[in-house]
Design an enzyme around this catalytic site. Structure first.
Site, PDB file in Angstrom:
ATOM      1  N   THR A   1      -8.264  22.519  21.629  1.00  0.00           N
ATOM      2  CA  THR A   1      -7.823  22.074  20.092  1.00  0.00           C
ATOM      3  C   THR A   1      -7.562  20.673  20.059  1.00  0.00           C
ATOM      4  OG1 THR A   1      -6.834  24.494  20.223  1.00  0.00           O
ATOM      5  CG2 THR A   1      -6.100  22.797  18.486  1.00  0.00           C
TER       6      THR A   1
ATOM      7  N   GLY B   1      -7.779  -1.297  -8.874  1.00  0.00           N
ATOM      8  CA  GLY B   1      -6.570  -1.588  -7.965  1.00  0.00           C
ATOM      9  C   GLY B   1      -6.779  -3.150  -7.416  1.00  0.00           C
TER      10      GLY B   1
ATOM     11  N   ASP C   1      -5.803  -4.205  -4.614  1.00  0.00           N
ATOM     12  CA  ASP C   1      -6.300  -4.285  -3.139  1.00  0.00           C
ATOM     13  C   ASP C   1      -7.833  -4.448  -3.217  1.00  0.00           C
ATOM     14  OD1 ASP C   1      -6.425  -1.619  -4.339  1.00  0.00           O
ATOM     15  OD2 ASP C   1      -6.068  -0.664  -2.216  1.00  0.00           O
TER      16      ASP C   1
ATOM     17  N   THR D   1       1.179   3.658   2.235  1.00  0.00           N
ATOM     18  CA  THR D   1       1.569   3.795   3.594  1.00  0.00           C
ATOM     19  C   THR D   1       2.646   2.559   4.094  1.00  0.00           C
ATOM     20  OG1 THR D   1      -0.083   5.615   3.991  1.00  0.00           O
ATOM     21  CG2 THR D   1       1.046   4.749   5.935  1.00  0.00           C
TER      22      THR D   1
ATOM     23  N   ASP E   1     -12.700  -0.046   2.921  1.00  0.00           N
ATOM     24  CA  ASP E   1     -11.409  -0.308   2.970  1.00  0.00           C
ATOM     25  C   ASP E   1     -10.696   1.019   3.245  1.00  0.00           C
ATOM     26  OD1 ASP E   1      -8.758  -1.129   3.042  1.00  0.00           O
ATOM     27  OD2 ASP E   1      -8.727  -1.707   0.735  1.00  0.00           O
TER      28      ASP E   1
ATOM     29  N   GLY F   1       0.883  -1.312   0.125  1.00  0.00           N
ATOM     30  CA  GLY F   1      -0.027  -0.016   0.002  1.00  0.00           C
ATOM     31  C   GLY F   1       0.800   1.306  -0.074  1.00  0.00           C
TER      32      GLY F   1
ATOM     33  N   VAL G   1       1.793  -5.090   4.020  1.00  0.00           N
ATOM     34  CA  VAL G   1       1.220  -5.807   4.964  1.00  0.00           C
ATOM     35  C   VAL G   1       1.716  -7.164   4.653  1.00  0.00           C
ATOM     36  CG1 VAL G   1      -0.633  -6.529   6.293  1.00  0.00           C
ATOM     37  CG2 VAL G   1      -0.720  -4.234   5.526  1.00  0.00           C
TER      38      VAL G   1
END
Length: 254
Positions: free
Chosen positions: A184, A107, A109, A10, A129, A8, A13
């Site tokens: 905040t 894709g 995935d 990021t 997802d 992916g 896996v």
């Protein structure tokens, strides 16, 4: 053992399957500058951490949405384990049809999610997802991919808040204490978590209204367990849908 690899934007896996049982999962950071040798080293270290000997791996299958890393990871796996590597893409048997304008653009995935949901839960279904992007995927009655909505992911939105403003800080995705907060950090947690949960509920309503029928909803991805519990819709979480789909696809092609 079959090694399933989901590349992916990021994270990458990894999952190991023995007789269709997922016996381990691991995550490593996606690095588009990494070389074959560097990823080979990461694979060796990951196997050692999970007490898997290199000769236990009998085959491998890859899903990738990061084209520059696909061939690098394939070569790294072949080098480390000396096995055949299947890459999900055109020409690979999946057992499902792709009902869309450009099937080759779907894709890997997304395909894996559809395959897993159809084979494990049956069809039709709606899959959420939640990774770098949040994808809402519709699987039709025959198990075919019918389309997807792609939404900016949770962390993309959170990072945009802190990077695009002068006074909003980086915050962790922790449980918000209330919707309308008084400081905040809590205000940002509320907006990101409740905001994404409400967006998902609303998108499910619109998707099912368009489809014309109520279907089961499933969620997967690294952020699903953080957000889905705040949704008001009934949603079943399965963190490993992509890996499970990869294992099914591997068996169809060997």
């Amino acid at each position: 053992m079959i090694l399933a690899v989901d590349i992916g934007n990021t994270h990458i896996v990894l999952g190991g399957f023995v007789d269709d049982e997922l016996v381990f999962t691991a995550r490593i950071a996606t690095d588009t500058t990494g070389t074959e040798d560097e990823y080979a080293g990461k694979l060796i270290n990951t196997m050692a951490v999970h007490s898997v000997s290199l000769d236990q791996i009998e085959g491998a299958v890859i899903s990738s949405v990061v084209p520059p890393l696909t061939s690098i990871m394939k070569k790294a796996i072949s080098f480390v384990f000396d096995v055949n590597v299947i890459v999900v893409g055109p020409g690979i048997k999946t057992g499902i049809n792709l009902h869309c304008d450009v099937p080759s653009s779907v894709g890997a995935d997304i395909i894996c999610c559809c395959v897993a949901a159809h084979n494990i839960y049956g069809s039709p279904s709606l899959i959420i997802d939640m990774g770098t992007a949040t994808k809402m995927i519709l699987v039709g009655e025959s198990g075919a991919f019918e389309g997807v909505s792609i939404i900016p992911g949770v962390m993309l939105g959170l990072n945009a808040l802190s990077e695009g403003t002068a006074q909003l800080p980086q915050v962790n995705l922790e449980n918000p204490c209330r919707v309308i907060a008084k400081n905040t950090v809590d205000c940002m947690k509320s907006g990101v978590i409740y905001g994404n949960a409400s967006m998902i509920d609303g998108m499910i309503d619109r998707a099912l209204e368009e489809y014309g029928s109520t279907v089961p909803v499933y969620a997967t991805g690294g952020l699903a367990s953080t957000i889905i519990k705040y949704c008001r819709r009934e949603i079943t979480i399965n963190d490993d849908l992509v890996l499970l789909g990869l294992n099914i696809i591997y068996k169809k092609n060997v």
